[in-house]
Motif scaffolding. Structure first.
Motif, short mmCIF file in Angstrom:
data_model
loop_
_atom_site.label_atom_id
_atom_site.label_comp_id
_atom_site.label_asym_id
_atom_site.label_seq_id
_atom_site.Cartn_x
_atom_site.Cartn_y
_atom_site.Cartn_z
N TYR A 327 0.82 -1.21 0.00
CA TYR A 327 0.00 0.00 0.00
C TYR A 327 0.86 1.26 0.00
O TYR A 327 0.55 2.26 -0.68
CB TYR A 327 -0.91 0.02 1.22
N LEU A 328 1.96 1.26 0.72
CA LEU A 328 2.72 2.49 0.95
C LEU A 328 3.70 2.81 -0.16
O LEU A 328 3.97 3.99 -0.43
CB LEU A 328 3.47 2.38 2.28
N VAL A 329 4.28 1.80 -0.80
CA VAL A 329 5.28 2.08 -1.83
C VAL A 329 4.73 2.93 -2.96
O VAL A 329 5.36 3.92 -3.37
CB VAL A 329 5.89 0.76 -2.36
N PRO A 330 3.55 2.62 -3.53
CA PRO A 330 3.03 3.50 -4.57
C PRO A 330 2.85 4.94 -4.10
O PRO A 330 3.10 5.88 -4.85
CB PRO A 330 1.68 2.86 -4.94
N VAL A 331 2.41 5.12 -2.84
CA VAL A 331 2.25 6.48 -2.31
C VAL A 331 3.60 7.17 -2.22
O VAL A 331 3.74 8.35 -2.55
CB VAL A 331 1.57 6.43 -0.93
N ALA A 332 4.62 6.44 -1.76
CA ALA A 332 5.94 7.04 -1.63
C ALA A 332 6.54 7.39 -2.99
O ALA A 332 7.25 8.38 -3.12
CB ALA A 332 6.86 6.10 -0.88
N LEU A 333 6.26 6.59 -4.01
CA LEU A 333 6.77 6.89 -5.34
C LEU A 333 6.14 8.16 -5.89
O LEU A 333 6.80 8.93 -6.60
CB LEU A 333 6.49 5.71 -6.29
N GLY A 334 4.87 8.39 -5.56
CA GLY A 334 4.20 9.62 -5.95
C GLY A 334 4.00 9.72 -7.46
O GLY A 334 3.93 8.73 -8.16
N GLY A 335 3.92 10.96 -7.95
CA GLY A 335 3.75 11.20 -9.37
C GLY A 335 2.33 11.50 -9.78
O GLY A 335 2.06 11.75 -10.95
N VAL A 340 0.29 6.23 -9.20
CA VAL A 340 -0.04 5.49 -7.98
C VAL A 340 -1.00 4.36 -8.30
O VAL A 340 -0.86 3.23 -7.82
CB VAL A 340 -0.63 6.44 -6.93
N ARG A 341 -1.99 4.64 -9.13
CA ARG A 341 -2.97 3.62 -9.50
C ARG A 341 -2.31 2.49 -10.28
O ARG A 341 -2.60 1.31 -10.08
CB ARG A 341 -4.10 4.25 -10.30
N ALA A 342 -1.37 2.83 -11.17
CA ALA A 342 -0.68 1.81 -11.96
C ALA A 342 0.14 0.89 -11.06
O ALA A 342 0.12 -0.34 -11.22
CB ALA A 342 0.22 2.48 -13.00
N ALA A 343 0.86 1.49 -10.10
CA ALA A 343 1.65 0.66 -9.19
C ALA A 343 0.76 -0.20 -8.30
O ALA A 343 1.06 -1.37 -8.05
CB ALA A 343 2.55 1.56 -8.34
N ASN A 344 -0.33 0.39 -7.81
CA ASN A 344 -1.27 -0.38 -6.98
C ASN A 344 -1.82 -1.59 -7.72
O ASN A 344 -1.97 -2.67 -7.18
CB ASN A 344 -2.42 0.51 -6.52
N LEU A 392 7.04 -5.99 -7.10
CA LEU A 392 7.50 -4.66 -6.73
C LEU A 392 8.28 -4.02 -7.87
O LEU A 392 8.07 -2.85 -8.21
CB LEU A 392 8.37 -4.75 -5.47
N PHE A 393 9.18 -4.79 -8.49
CA PHE A 393 9.94 -4.25 -9.62
C PHE A 393 8.99 -3.92 -10.79
O PHE A 393 9.17 -2.90 -11.47
CB PHE A 393 11.01 -5.23 -10.05
N ALA A 394 8.00 -4.78 -11.01
CA ALA A 394 7.03 -4.49 -12.07
C ALA A 394 6.23 -3.24 -11.74
O ALA A 394 5.90 -2.44 -12.63
CB ALA A 394 6.10 -5.68 -12.26
N ALA A 395 5.91 -3.03 -10.47
CA ALA A 395 5.16 -1.84 -10.06
C ALA A 395 5.99 -0.58 -10.28
O ALA A 395 5.47 0.47 -10.69
CB ALA A 395 4.75 -1.95 -8.60
N LEU A 396 7.29 -0.65 -10.02
CA LEU A 396 8.17 0.50 -10.27
C LEU A 396 8.17 0.87 -11.75
O LEU A 396 8.10 2.05 -12.12
CB LEU A 396 9.59 0.19 -9.79
N ARG A 397 8.23 -0.14 -12.61
CA ARG A 397 8.20 0.12 -14.06
C ARG A 397 6.86 0.72 -14.47
O ARG A 397 6.80 1.67 -15.26
CB ARG A 397 8.48 -1.17 -14.83
N ALA A 398 5.78 0.18 -13.92
CA ALA A 398 4.45 0.68 -14.28
C ALA A 398 4.29 2.13 -13.83
O ALA A 398 3.70 2.96 -14.54
CB ALA A 398 3.38 -0.19 -13.63
N SER A 399 4.81 2.45 -12.64
CA SER A 399 4.72 3.82 -12.15
C SER A 399 5.50 4.78 -13.05
O SER A 399 5.02 5.87 -13.39
CB SER A 399 5.24 3.89 -10.73
N ARG A 400 6.70 4.36 -13.47
CA ARG A 400 7.51 5.23 -14.36
C ARG A 400 6.81 5.43 -15.69
O ARG A 400 6.79 6.55 -16.24
CB ARG A 400 8.88 4.61 -14.56
N ARG A 401 6.24 4.36 -16.25
CA ARG A 401 5.56 4.49 -17.54
C ARG A 401 4.36 5.43 -17.43
O ARG A 401 4.13 6.27 -18.31
CB ARG A 401 5.09 3.11 -18.03
#
Length: 907
Positions: A327-335, A340-344, A392-401
């Protein structure tokens, strides 16, 4: 959102990487655990001390900033980075020090961890003082209280690493775990859930939450203090009451959290995972409270706590950590909302499948299931939990995209504090899956665990209870239609009752229960019916069918039948229809309440041993082994500098060649027979963890220690473990072995080894070898020891280090003039030895703790070292010229049976 929280958005290496690295290390150790020292300790501390403690430092500060509306100060991020670096370097030092048995490194690491946490706690106190009062400032008080506990736990941990005797070790373990798990981690988690739980559920905080949090904090903290102090003082009932008090504190917090869950039920991986983790915490604490209150001693209490520890670690700590991070990592990544929705969305993939698999698998592991079932289910649990890392690594990529796809970044996400209004309307929030899909994934996870159980039992047929009707028992007698049901207990190498009676023509049903507290048993009938292997406390219903003749039964575990574990079924009467078609024989209850038709005392005469698959050809012990054959390493392991020796010995049942072309199903310590040689000096402490990965009960007995055998030498069932601690107070070469009954079978089938404790002032030599003599009683090829030969004392072979004539084919290397010390152990179980080197003379002889001959003590020498079973010593000599010098047992018939080898002496 406060500027302090906003400033922490985006990737921050010292904040974001360590948790992932600790989790990856944990997965690596789990996969390689048979080859890693102290794997159980290592996995637990990589998770709790590494990943969880780092996450606590990061996220408790994050929530403190958000709840207190704190503004960032100049250089604050740099200070926090230093604090996190200190923590992680300290954890690394602790792990290195404990695994490498370097206590000063352990102390240094524990001090760094404690210092980082104290620094963190002080920073929170200063933050509270410079901030305005906040509705949920009490949560920060939970963090401060938690930070006060960890230095105490670190101190207790360093004491444990130094080595303690029983029962003080168990008392300190319970205190250490209580302070760290319930104080440091438990208070942080429970305090955070006051606000995080409603936020994750997307609902408002229930009325009275802050008041409940204030009331619960002193109850929780006080209970940790009471439990830890009571454990240190040896007051088990008081320690149990302390755990009950902690559960009461959890109950105070649970009421408003339950209201939030009823308002908005859990709907995603983070909420399901956190909820499951809290339920495991409650269940484990309740079980531990009962275990402490009812334990007859601290040794037993320690065993119960040790059994519960993996469930606290995986069930509570891992699930809460992974749920919160999801729950918290997408919030911390921000953007903005889109990233946030993509990472979640990515982190929520397979949520129901992962949570169901992990928790159902853990529940199966908590049951008395066969060892193979537990191994497969624990692997499923590991996969379900470890799936977080690639996601988690996939969520980081999704957040960046998603961030790069947004031309203009929307405003930052809402703060950690939950919204004040409930969502309107029946529509599910974005990211929620339809109920049907959720149920399907959950059913898939449950099916995977059920399949794992089925596969485990199928691969270990002995674990499958039951047995079909056997026509061979009827002997052509007509069925009466009546049924006789008897209850039989298996324990202490006996069936009780040992004889049962059944009218001819009656159908017989045997309800067999293994009431032994330690060992595995089964019941096999000569008609072919079998109960399957029964773990302690397990039962099976054995339908024998219509019985028209006397039937013999026995326990098929190696040696149990020969120890007298037999059952006689006597047929009475003519079996006519007088008893009435379709009728049922009444249960007759014996003195112990067992239902039976007739009862008798157990038989004292064992049935004759059987050899169902005899060897067709006698083995040729003198034949050359395959070119790739590797002899058992006879070199004495080097003496370590550490004074505390930690070792995990795992009992494994393996097919091993014991002579050229001769394979036996051996029981081994760590895959070899004899087991690993342990090497120490007088005063050293040995901490041995025994793990039973076999299919029957096993144990261990170290002759090198002096202590009451009741607990450390007890038999443990498949899948079980125990910790055996002893201090080596006297020198010698000591035997260790399995002491489960029949002991002769367990030793003869490979469960033995040597502990070399050097005498003070032992001079150095050029080479040291260890030779353990034992006997082989060969059963069917690929089968275990032949009990008939063993009882008749008719060995097929007598061998050094487990293999006939192996050092004839792979001689031991020596050079002319080198001084050689040969440690010799007679492991038996039955044959004495007279160790002799052909062409050599001993100038030093040491037997059973005393020198019989030393250099310079006159012109005398020695030709042999005579030892009875379970005796040991060493001899020393130098070889005058090059050549091949045989070494043998000068009980010559045994030398000719395989107790023969060569020293290859070169210039």
């Amino acid at each position: 959102m406060s500027r302090g929280t906003a400033s922490s958005r985006g990737f921050w290496p010292l904040r974001d990487l360590p948790v992932v690295l600790w989790l990856l290390a944990l997965v690596g150790v789990a996969l390689a655990h048979p080859f890693v020292p102290a794997p159980r300790w290592l996995m637990i501390h990589l998770l709790l001390l590494g990943a969880a403690s780092h996450a606590i430092l990061v996220w408790s500060r994050h929530f403190a900033d958000a709840l207190l509306h704190a503004s960032p100060r100049e250089g604050e991020r740099r200070v926090q980075s230093i604090r996190l670096l200190l923590l992680n370097l300290g954890v690394l030092a602790v792990v290195t020090g404990v695994v490498g048995d370097v206590w000063p490194v352990t102390v240094l690491g524990a001090g760094a961890v404690a210092g980082a946490v104290v620094w963190h706690g002080v920073s929170l106190v200063l933050l509270m003082r410079r901030s305005l009062p906040s509705r949920f400032g009490v949560t920060v008080r939970y963090y401060v209280a938690a930070a006060c506990f960890l230095p105490v736990g670190a101190t207790l941990g360093t004491v444990l690493a130094r080595g303690l005797g029983d029962p003080l070790h168990e008392q300190v373990v319970v205190a250490h775990a209580t302070v760290n798990l319930l104080g440091w981690m438990g208070l942080t988690v429970l305090g955070t859930l006051v606000t995080l739980w409603p936020t994750m559920l997307r609902t408002r905080i229930a009325a009275g939450s802050e008041a409940a949090a204030r009331r619960a904090l002193p109850v929780l903290a006080g209970s940790v203090v009471v439990t830890a102090l009571a454990a240190l003082w040896g007051l088990r009932p008081v320690a149990a009451l302390g755990l009950v008090g902690y559960l009461a504190g959890v109950a105070l917090l649970a009421a408003p959290l339950a209201v939030a869950a009823r308002t908005r039920p859990p709907h995603s991986f983070p909420t399901w995972s956190v909820l499951a983790g809290v339920l495991w915490l409650v269940g484990c604490l309740a079980a531990l409270a009962v275990g402490l209150a009812t334990a007859p001693s601290w040794v037993v209490a320690g065993d119960r706590f040790s059994w519960l520890t993996p469930f606290l670690a995986a069930g509570f700590a891992a699930q809460v950590l992974l749920g919160a991070l999801s729950y918290l990592v997408p919030v911390a990544l921000g953007g903005g909302p889109a990233p946030v929705r993509a990472a979640n969305t990515v982190l929520d993939r397979g949520a129901a499948l992962r949570v169901t698999t992990a928790n159902a698998g853990l529940l199966v592991c908590a049951l008395p299931v066969p060892s193979l079932v537990r191994v497969i289910c624990s692997a499923l649990v590991l996969v379900a939990l470890a799936a977080f890392v690639p996601l988690l690594f996939a969520a980081l990529r999704a957040s960046r995209r998603a961030r790069s796809a947004s031309p203009v970044h929307p405003p930052e996400d809402p703060p950690a504090e939950p919204p004040r209004r409930r969502p309107r309307g029946p529509a599910a929030p974005s990211g929620e899956r339809p109920p049907g899909q959720v149920h399907g994934l959950a059913a898939t996870g449950l099916a995977a665990v059920v399949l794992a159980v089925a596969v485990g039992v199928a691969l270990d047929p002995g674990a499958l209870p039951g047995g079909g009707t056997a026509a061979a028992a009827s002997a052509g007698v007509s069925a009466t239609g009546a049924t006789t049901t008897v209850r039989v207990e298996a324990a202490n190498m006996r069936f009780t009752p040992g004889t049962v009676s059944v009218p001819a023509g009656n159908r017989l049903v045997i309800e067999v229960t293994n009431t032994d507290h330690e060992d595995v048993h089964d019941l096999v009938l000569d008609s072919g019916a079998t109960s399957g292997r029964l773990a302690p406390g397990a039962s099976a219903r054995l339908d024998v069918g219509v019985v028209g003749r006397d039937v013999e039964g026995w326990c098929s575990v190696v040696g149990h039948r020969q120890m007298g574990m037999v059952l006689h079924i006597d047929v009475t009467g003519t079996g006519d229809a007088a008893s009435g078609a379709g009728g049922h024989a009444d249960h007759a209850h014996g003195p112990a309440g067992a239902a039976m038709t007739h009862g008798a005392e157990p038989s004292a005469s064992p049935a004759a041993p059987r050899d169902d698959v005899p060897r067709a050809v006698a083995p040729d012990f003198l034949a050359a082994p395959d070119p790739g054959f590797v002899a058992h390493d006879a070199v004495l392991p080097p003496l370590e500098a550490a004074r505390v020796h930690r070792r995990t010995l795992t009992v494994r049942e393996l097919d091993r060649e014991v002579a050229p072309g001769v394979t036996q199903r051996l029981w081994t310590f760590d895959g070899s027979a004899p087991g690993p040689v342990l090497h120490g000096r007088v005063g050293d402490v040995f901490v041995i963890t025994l793990v039973n990965d076999g299919t029957i009960g096993h144990s261990i007995d170290f002759h090198a220690g002096s202590l009451a055998p009741d607990r450390p030498m007890r038999t443990i069932a498949p899948g079980g473990s125990l910790v055996y601690r002893f201090r080596a107070t006297r020198a010698g070469v000591w035997m260790y072995h399995c002491s489960s009954m029949p002991m002769s079978a367990h030793i003869a089938n490979g469960l033995f080894g040597a502990v070399v404790i050097e005498p003070p002032g032992l001079p150095g030599v050029d080479r040291s070898y260890v030779l353990a003599q034992s006997e082989l009683y060969l059963g069917a090829d690929g089968g275990p020891v032949d009990m008939g030969k063993l009882q008749a004392e008719r060995p097929d072979a007598v061998v050094f280090n487990g293999y006939a004539h192996q050092y004839d084919h792979r001689p031991l290397a020596v050079r002319v003039g080198e001084r050689v010390r040969i440690w010799v152990l007679d492991a038996g179980p039955n044959r004495a030895t007279s160790f002799h080197v052909v062409g050599g003379q001993f100038d030093t002889v040491y037997a059973e703790g005393a020198y019989l001959l030393r250099p310079g003590a006159g012109a005398g020498g020695s030709q042999s070292l005579a030892l009875q079973p379970a005796q040991g010593g060493f001899v020393e000599l130098s070889f005058p010229e090059a050549g091949h010098y045989p070494f043998v047992s000068h009980v010559m018939v045994d030398a000719e049976r395989g107790a023969h080898g060569l020293f290859d002496v070169r210039p």
